[in-house]
Design an enzyme around this catalytic site. Sequence first.
Site, short mmCIF file in Angstrom:
data_model
loop_
_atom_site.label_atom_id
_atom_site.label_comp_id
_atom_site.label_asym_id
_atom_site.label_seq_id
_atom_site.Cartn_x
_atom_site.Cartn_y
_atom_site.Cartn_z
N CYS A 223 0.80 -1.23 0.00
CA CYS A 223 0.00 0.00 0.00
C CYS A 223 0.83 1.27 0.00
O CYS A 223 0.27 2.38 -0.01
CB CYS A 223 -0.94 -0.01 1.19
SG CYS A 223 -1.98 -1.49 1.23
N HIS A 364 -2.50 8.20 6.10
CA HIS A 364 -2.70 6.89 5.47
C HIS A 364 -3.98 6.24 5.98
O HIS A 364 -4.61 5.47 5.25
CB HIS A 364 -1.51 5.98 5.76
CG HIS A 364 -1.68 4.58 5.23
ND1 HIS A 364 -1.66 4.29 3.89
CD2 HIS A 364 -1.89 3.40 5.87
CE1 HIS A 364 -1.85 2.99 3.71
NE2 HIS A 364 -1.99 2.42 4.90
N GLU A 375 -1.15 5.65 13.81
CA GLU A 375 -0.72 6.77 12.96
C GLU A 375 -1.09 8.10 13.59
O GLU A 375 -0.31 9.06 13.56
CB GLU A 375 -1.34 6.67 11.57
CG GLU A 375 -0.84 7.78 10.65
CD GLU A 375 -1.48 7.80 9.28
OE1 GLU A 375 -1.03 8.59 8.42
OE2 GLU A 375 -2.44 7.03 9.05
N LYS A 397 -9.54 8.40 2.54
CA LYS A 397 -10.04 7.05 2.29
C LYS A 397 -11.49 6.87 2.72
O LYS A 397 -12.13 5.90 2.33
CB LYS A 397 -9.16 6.02 2.99
CG LYS A 397 -7.78 5.85 2.35
CD LYS A 397 -7.00 4.72 3.00
CE LYS A 397 -5.65 4.50 2.33
NZ LYS A 397 -4.67 5.56 2.65
N HIS A 402 -9.79 2.10 0.19
CA HIS A 402 -8.34 1.90 0.16
C HIS A 402 -7.93 1.34 -1.20
O HIS A 402 -8.26 0.20 -1.53
CB HIS A 402 -7.93 0.96 1.28
CG HIS A 402 -6.46 0.84 1.49
ND1 HIS A 402 -5.54 1.61 0.79
CD2 HIS A 402 -5.71 0.04 2.31
CE1 HIS A 402 -4.32 1.29 1.17
NE2 HIS A 402 -4.40 0.34 2.09
N PHE A 462 1.84 -3.37 4.05
CA PHE A 462 2.16 -4.67 4.65
C PHE A 462 3.67 -4.92 4.50
O PHE A 462 4.28 -4.53 3.51
CB PHE A 462 1.39 -5.78 3.95
CG PHE A 462 -0.05 -5.91 4.37
CD1 PHE A 462 -0.63 -5.01 5.25
CD2 PHE A 462 -0.84 -6.94 3.89
CE1 PHE A 462 -1.96 -5.13 5.65
CE2 PHE A 462 -2.17 -7.08 4.27
CZ PHE A 462 -2.72 -6.17 5.15
#
Length: 477
Positions: A223, A364, A375, A397, A402, A462
């Site tokens: 991502c 994010h 975050e 998002k 996403h 990831f």
Amino acid sequence: MAMSRAWNKLLRSRYHHHMSRSISTATTASDPFGPLPLIPQRRVVVTGLGMVTPLGCGVETTWKRLIKGCSGVRALSLEDLNMKGFDEETQLQTFEQLTSKVAAIVPCGTNFGEFNEEIWMNSKDNRSMARFIAYALCSADEALRDANWLPTELEKKERTGVSIGAGTGCISDILDAAKMICEKRLRRLSPFFIPRILINMAAGHVSMRYGFKGPNHAAVTACATGAHSIGDAARMIQFGDSDVMVAGGTESSIDALSIAGFCRSRALTTKYNSVPQEASRPFDCGRDGFVIGEGSGVMVLEELGHAQKRGARIYAEVRGYGMSGDAYHITQPHNDGRGAILAMSRALKQSGLRPHEVDYVNAHATSTPLGDAIEANAIKSMFSKHTSGALALSSTKGATGHLLGAAGAVEAIFAVLAISHGTAPLTLNLQQPDPVFQDGFMPLTQSKEMQIRAAMSNSFGFGGTNASLLFTSAPVS
């Protein structure tokens, strides 16, 4: 002014460091070639934008709908699973077993603001391309036309490169090929199978369509792919490998196997199947996982002097690019958020800016219970003296879902547009903010008109890979 002073100071320090090193490392038998030649610092600017998103096809459509608070999320249908080669019973059983039945899907059609499959996928030249490649081509075409950069001279084509990555490529093609093996029909496998699934073919097709012979690059960092692709491209220009780069990310992950895989990892939302547009809710207490999405975002990056010489419109400058690794877990960030802090701090250090000079952060935050909170704390720690209301923060998002490998590029474009339009976009579906937000530190619930001279975009993937991009307003010529 402060940014200009910091930039000049950075240039002087690098120059003096190199000169002192050159003087002290004269050619010797053990170092027969001496130090590397001095490479002048080259500034990188954004001159073109293009995107395909669940909010619509094109920058204008997507941005207007984002600012208005529209959602690109809808209910998943049986047709969306892309299982045409399977019998109806198998399709129905697969659909029933999916725990998440919402998705952020690119609207297709022939109307303005829709992705035209007849042009980008079904034409004679494009039939061998997978959807993620078609999205990249569409976005790149818009960005190049926006930048007015369609060179015909060989020298200019040789100084133009492409850096477009993806996260998963075309999983549905792999599923169809596996079915052929099970049915002992392998001889029917398309000769285009491998070229359709290779991640770097998005960059390859863009370069072939326009004849760009500069660097041809494809990052694959889950991502964070889109952000890494843009940051890497900027460094190629800074290092002198090219004068112009077409950079971004793309993804087409709406298929049975991709959705099933994320469902099994418990990453997707499951609570809002009956109310799809409320499913993606970054930073909200009711969040329970992300909404899988698709699309593409592409920027044209250019060396500042090159852009100014040809009279290009400059949206913003790529001022900083920070990277880090969590070195912790395959899917989860460490609770201390150190990876995010390192990426943001490295982008700031490279830019010469201080935390209080950043006006907007596009987070994010994907709408997962753990990731969003970590975050938020990292941003709070990074901008601790600036989170009392002056810093605008949001996760887009909530509107787009996403977009996986395309997310970092699309959100970087949102950061650039925030600077260009003087508007920070909202976080959709934020009704009950996470307890981490207090004392004026709060994501935007409405789009806000404000002066934005510096904007940061975060992307985490990831494997613990993190990237932060920092953009500033266009340099005064």
